[in-house]
Design a protein around this motif. Structure first.
Motif, PDB file in Angstrom:
ATOM      1  N   GLY A   1       4.043 -19.356 -23.076  1.00 13.26           N
ATOM      2  CA  GLY A   1       4.160 -20.406 -22.195  1.00 13.26           C
ATOM      3  C   GLY A   1       4.913 -20.107 -21.007  1.00 13.26           C
ATOM      4  N   ASP A   2       5.918 -19.060 -21.107  1.00 14.85           N
ATOM      5  CA  ASP A   2       6.409 -18.592 -19.970  1.00 14.85           C
ATOM      6  C   ASP A   2       5.696 -18.015 -18.818  1.00 14.85           C
ATOM      7  OD1 ASP A   2       8.932 -19.436 -21.214  1.00 14.85           O
ATOM      8  OD2 ASP A   2       9.668 -17.461 -21.500  1.00 14.85           O
ATOM      9  N   GLU A   3       6.046 -18.292 -17.696  1.00 12.65           N
ATOM     10  CA  GLU A   3       5.438 -17.816 -16.273  1.00 12.65           C
ATOM     11  C   GLU A   3       5.964 -16.559 -15.924  1.00 12.65           C
ATOM     12  OE1 GLU A   3       4.457 -20.412 -13.355  1.00 12.65           O
ATOM     13  OE2 GLU A   3       3.418 -21.964 -14.672  1.00 12.65           O
ATOM     14  N   ARG A   4       5.432 -15.611 -15.758  1.00 15.48           N
ATOM     15  CA  ARG A   4       6.033 -14.389 -15.259  1.00 15.48           C
ATOM     16  C   ARG A   4       5.289 -14.117 -13.959  1.00 15.48           C
ATOM     17  NH1 ARG A   4       4.632  -9.241 -15.050  1.00 15.48           N
ATOM     18  NH2 ARG A   4       6.150  -7.648 -14.581  1.00 15.48           N
ATOM     19  N   ARG A   5       6.029 -13.916 -12.894  1.00 17.44           N
ATOM     20  CA  ARG A   5       5.591 -13.432 -11.611  1.00 17.44           C
ATOM     21  C   ARG A   5       5.169 -12.123 -11.513  1.00 17.44           C
ATOM     22  NH1 ARG A   5       8.633 -15.812  -6.178  1.00 17.44           N
ATOM     23  NH2 ARG A   5      10.564 -15.373  -7.592  1.00 17.44           N
ATOM     24  N   PRO A   6       4.006 -11.499 -11.293  1.00 17.20           N
ATOM     25  CA  PRO A   6       3.903 -10.049 -11.185  1.00 17.20           C
ATOM     26  C   PRO A   6       4.547  -9.486 -10.154  1.00 17.20           C
ATOM     27  CG  PRO A   6       1.807 -11.373 -11.229  1.00 17.20           C
ATOM     28  CD  PRO A   6       2.843 -12.276 -11.037  1.00 17.20           C
ATOM     29  N   THR A   7       5.128  -8.166 -10.158  1.00 18.85           N
ATOM     30  CA  THR A   7       5.643  -7.413  -9.225  1.00 18.85           C
ATOM     31  C   THR A   7       4.509  -6.737  -8.263  1.00 18.85           C
ATOM     32  OG1 THR A   7       7.668  -7.225 -10.379  1.00 18.85           O
ATOM     33  CG2 THR A   7       7.367  -5.582  -8.515  1.00 18.85           C
ATOM     34  N   VAL A   8       4.381  -6.751  -6.976  1.00 16.04           N
ATOM     35  CA  VAL A   8       3.528  -6.022  -6.196  1.00 16.04           C
ATOM     36  C   VAL A   8       4.324  -4.995  -5.353  1.00 16.04           C
ATOM     37  CG1 VAL A   8       1.532  -6.382  -4.457  1.00 16.04           C
ATOM     38  CG2 VAL A   8       1.892  -8.100  -6.302  1.00 16.04           C
ATOM     39  N   LEU A   9       4.003  -3.882  -5.186  1.00 16.37           N
ATOM     40  CA  LEU A   9       4.664  -3.082  -4.401  1.00 16.37           C
ATOM     41  C   LEU A   9       3.640  -2.684  -3.117  1.00 16.37           C
ATOM     42  CD1 LEU A   9       6.718  -0.548  -3.983  1.00 16.37           C
ATOM     43  CD2 LEU A   9       5.143   0.845  -5.302  1.00 16.37           C
ATOM     44  N   TYR A  10       4.360  -2.586  -2.131  1.00 21.11           N
ATOM     45  CA  TYR A  10       3.475  -2.462  -0.995  1.00 21.11           C
ATOM     46  C   TYR A  10       4.238  -0.882  -0.477  1.00 21.11           C
ATOM     47  CZ  TYR A  10       2.037  -2.480   4.220  1.00 21.11           C
ATOM     48  OH  TYR A  10       1.777  -2.010   5.341  1.00 21.11           O
ATOM     49  N   ALA A  11       3.472   0.237  -0.295  1.00 25.59           N
ATOM     50  CA  ALA A  11       3.876   1.412   0.178  1.00 25.59           C
ATOM     51  C   ALA A  11       3.136   2.105   0.974  1.00 25.59           C
ATOM     52  CB  ALA A  11       4.171   2.181  -1.238  1.00 25.59           C
ATOM     53  N   PRO A  12       3.246   1.732   2.311  1.00 27.77           N
ATOM     54  CA  PRO A  12       2.384   2.392   3.353  1.00 27.77           C
ATOM     55  C   PRO A  12       3.097   3.725   3.824  1.00 27.77           C
ATOM     56  CG  PRO A  12       4.100   0.768   4.284  1.00 27.77           C
ATOM     57  CD  PRO A  12       4.220   0.795   2.785  1.00 27.77           C
ATOM     58  N   THR A  13       2.141   4.597   4.178  1.00 28.96           N
ATOM     59  CA  THR A  13       2.406   5.905   4.378  1.00 28.96           C
ATOM     60  C   THR A  13       2.998   6.036   5.865  1.00 28.96           C
ATOM     61  OG1 THR A  13       1.582   8.271   4.439  1.00 28.96           O
ATOM     62  CG2 THR A  13      -0.044   6.619   5.334  1.00 28.96           C
ATOM     63  N   TRP A  14       3.314   7.135   6.329  1.00 30.30           N
ATOM     64  CA  TRP A  14       3.882   7.375   7.645  1.00 30.30           C
ATOM     65  C   TRP A  14       2.775   7.421   8.614  1.00 30.30           C
ATOM     66  CZ3 TRP A  14       4.768  12.004  10.842  1.00 30.30           C
ATOM     67  CH2 TRP A  14       4.476  13.083  10.177  1.00 30.30           C
ATOM     68  N   GLU A  15       3.177   7.541   9.890  1.00 30.91           N
ATOM     69  CA  GLU A  15       2.199   7.407  10.976  1.00 30.91           C
ATOM     70  C   GLU A  15       1.429   8.477  11.235  1.00 30.91           C
ATOM     71  OE1 GLU A  15       6.084   8.117  13.047  1.00 30.91           O
ATOM     72  OE2 GLU A  15       5.353   7.033  11.383  1.00 30.91           O
ATOM     73  N   GLY A  16       1.636   9.604  10.650  1.00 33.32           N
ATOM     74  CA  GLY A  16       0.981  10.945  10.974  1.00 33.32           C
ATOM     75  C   GLY A  16       1.538  11.784  12.299  1.00 33.32           C
ATOM     76  N   ALA A  17       1.166  12.987  12.366  1.00 34.48           N
ATOM     77  CA  ALA A  17       1.539  13.942  13.520  1.00 34.48           C
ATOM     78  C   ALA A  17       0.587  13.965  14.308  1.00 34.48           C
ATOM     79  CB  ALA A  17       2.166  15.300  12.997  1.00 34.48           C
ATOM     80  N   GLN A  18      -0.752  13.697  14.148  1.00 33.61           N
ATOM     81  CA  GLN A  18      -1.706  13.599  15.016  1.00 33.61           C
ATOM     82  C   GLN A  18      -2.863  12.647  14.717  1.00 33.61           C
ATOM     83  OE1 GLN A  18      -0.963  16.898  13.403  1.00 33.61           O
ATOM     84  NE2 GLN A  18      -1.751  16.602  11.349  1.00 33.61           N
ATOM     85  N   PRO A  19      -3.821  12.422  15.516  1.00 34.06           N
ATOM     86  CA  PRO A  19      -4.957  11.272  15.182  1.00 34.06           C
ATOM     87  C   PRO A  19      -5.637  11.599  14.068  1.00 34.06           C
ATOM     88  CG  PRO A  19      -4.961  12.100  17.556  1.00 34.06           C
ATOM     89  CD  PRO A  19      -3.860  13.151  16.769  1.00 34.06           C
ATOM     90  N   SER A  20      -5.984  12.579  13.668  1.00 35.91           N
ATOM     91  CA  SER A  20      -6.761  12.578  12.495  1.00 35.91           C
ATOM     92  C   SER A  20      -5.878  12.156  11.113  1.00 35.91           C
ATOM     93  CB  SER A  20      -7.243  14.172  12.240  1.00 35.91           C
ATOM     94  OG  SER A  20      -5.956  14.896  12.110  1.00 35.91           O
ATOM     95  N   MET A  21      -4.696  12.165  11.386  1.00 37.71           N
ATOM     96  CA  MET A  21      -3.775  11.750  10.175  1.00 37.71           C
ATOM     97  C   MET A  21      -3.130  10.390  10.355  1.00 37.71           C
ATOM     98  SD  MET A  21      -3.371  14.326   7.796  1.00 37.71           S
ATOM     99  CE  MET A  21      -1.659  14.345   7.254  1.00 37.71           C
TER     100      MET A  21
END
Length: 414
Positions: A209-229
């Protein structure tokens, strides 16, 4: 002229030392403040040398290997060689392994000439890896820092190493597809992903009966050192992704920026600052107070208690898939980003930039849906056997094989 030149050299050396001690070097340069004088005439008491030529900002690449390297140290003495005094101090405090800091490559060469190092390990493609790669009396093996669809995982740079240690068949096939005249059977060893040899935390139980809000992680990567990355969603998706999750009031939201965010492009640093402010504002008005920003130095999918992950194409995605928990992966907006067949985007729900405003609903669907069978098959193909303990044992066996091979080769030369 000779005397004048000597004075000039001394001035340049003094100026260089001052720049290093005042931390005025560019972000990516090691400070070169080693223990060279104390190391003169010494040897390295290691069989296995882990070479890490980076500054502290890239320590996430090495930290994930500490536990596995400590296990290797029980059978073959392991030591870590750094070029940066700040990195060396952090590794000494964290790793539980001996650390040597060389400010000059000549010092390293002198140390190696007196030592019996049989195997050198590398966790990235730092250009300064070329210095120890000169040494012919040891074997050199590339570990990397995760299974990933990124361009770095199909880099021709792996040819510099005698061996490449990869998690699974997918990585081996990726190299065979993309590299010319490279014998993967001769140079690749499959070791699984030792970092997955940890228990996965379960979300806390709730009363009926209890409501528990799920935890969502947003973990983006970094911009990369070149266009292919260029895989980062920070600028193209970030505001819409976090805004959708936070406004829905269905989730506790954790934002974890990549340690290298903004290293190459200031707009990514600004986007990161804006996302931190967004999370902080919502956290201030959240009754439970569980929205947060996570910047802890060490992170791994196995020990992250979140219920679901939103991330980019990266090793984070592959590790998370192995836990069996829900995941949604952003589609790179940059057309230049390297894309290979059989990647993670083929087996997970995805978020194109135009759909980022729907992230909350996409996560809800992922939480309510059983993953398709092909996802487990992909994990087996990409990561090998993820039964706890198997990958670490395989890694130790392969390192033992390479140390023995080096000693055999040395004996044959003699």
């Amino acid at each position: 002229m000779a005397a004048g030149g000597g004075v000039a050299r001394r001035v340049r050396r003094t100026g260089g030392t001052l720049v290093r001690r005042l931390r005025l070097l560019p972000e990516g340069d090691p400070d070169g403040l080693g223990d060279d004088e104390a190391l003169r005439g010494q040897s390295l008491p290691f069989e296995v040398m882990v070479y890490f030529a980076d500054t502290p900002r890239n320590l996430y690449q090495l930290r994930q290997w500490y536990r596995t390297l400590r296990a290797l140290d029980e059978s073959h003495r392991v030591g870590i060689v750094c070029l940066d005094s700040r990195t060396a101090a952090a590794v000494t405090a964290e790793s539980g392994l001996p650390v040597v800091c060389c400010g000059r490559i000549g010092t390293l060469e002198d140390l190696v000439s007196r030592s019996d190092v049989a195997l050198a390990l590398y966790v990235n493609h730092n250009i300064r890896n070329l210095h120890p790669l000169r040494f012919p009396d040891m074997l050199h093996a590339y570990l990397g820092h995760g299974e990933s669809d990124k361009a770095a995982s199909a880099s021709n740079q792996v040819k510099a190493y005698d061996f490449v240690l990869l998690p699974g068949e997918l990585g081996k096939e990726r190299l065979a597809r993309n590299l010319m005249r490279y014998d993967v059977d001769a140079h690749v060893r499959l070791v699984g992903r030792p970092q997955l040899d940890l228990p996965t935390p379960r979300p806390p139980a709730t009363e009926e009966g209890d409501e528990r809000r799920p935890t969502v992680l947003y973990a983006p990567t970094w911009e990369g050192a070149q266009p292919s990355m260029a895989y980062s969603s920070l600028v193209t998706h970030g505001q819409a992704v976090l805004g959708s999750l936070l406004r829905s009031r269905r989730y506790h939201v954790v934002y974890r920026p990549h340690p290298r965010t903004g290293a190459n492009r200031a707009e990514y640093a600004r986007a990161d600052a804006a996302l931190r402010a967004l999370v902080a504002r919502h956290a201030a008005h959240d009754p439970a107070g569980l929205h947060r920003i996570d910047t802890a130095p060490a992170w791994h999918a196995r020990t992250e208690p979140a219920d679901a992950l939103v991330c980019d194409v990266s090793a984070v995605a592959a590790d998370w898939l192995a836990t069996g928990r829900p995941i949604v992966v952003t589609v790179p907006a940059a057309a230049s980003a390297f894309r290979d067949g059989d990647g993670v985007l083929e087996v997970v729900p995805t978020i194109p930039g135009a759909e980022a405003y729907r992230t909350a609903d996409l996560v809800a669907h992922a939480l309510a849906t059983e993953p398709p069978p092909e996802r487990a098959a992909w994990v087996d193909h990409a990561m090998g056997d993820t039964t706890p303990g198997v990958a670490t044992a395989r890694f130790l066996d392969v390192c033992d094989e390479l140390v023995s091979l080096c000693l055999h080769e040395r004996a044959a030369r003699t």
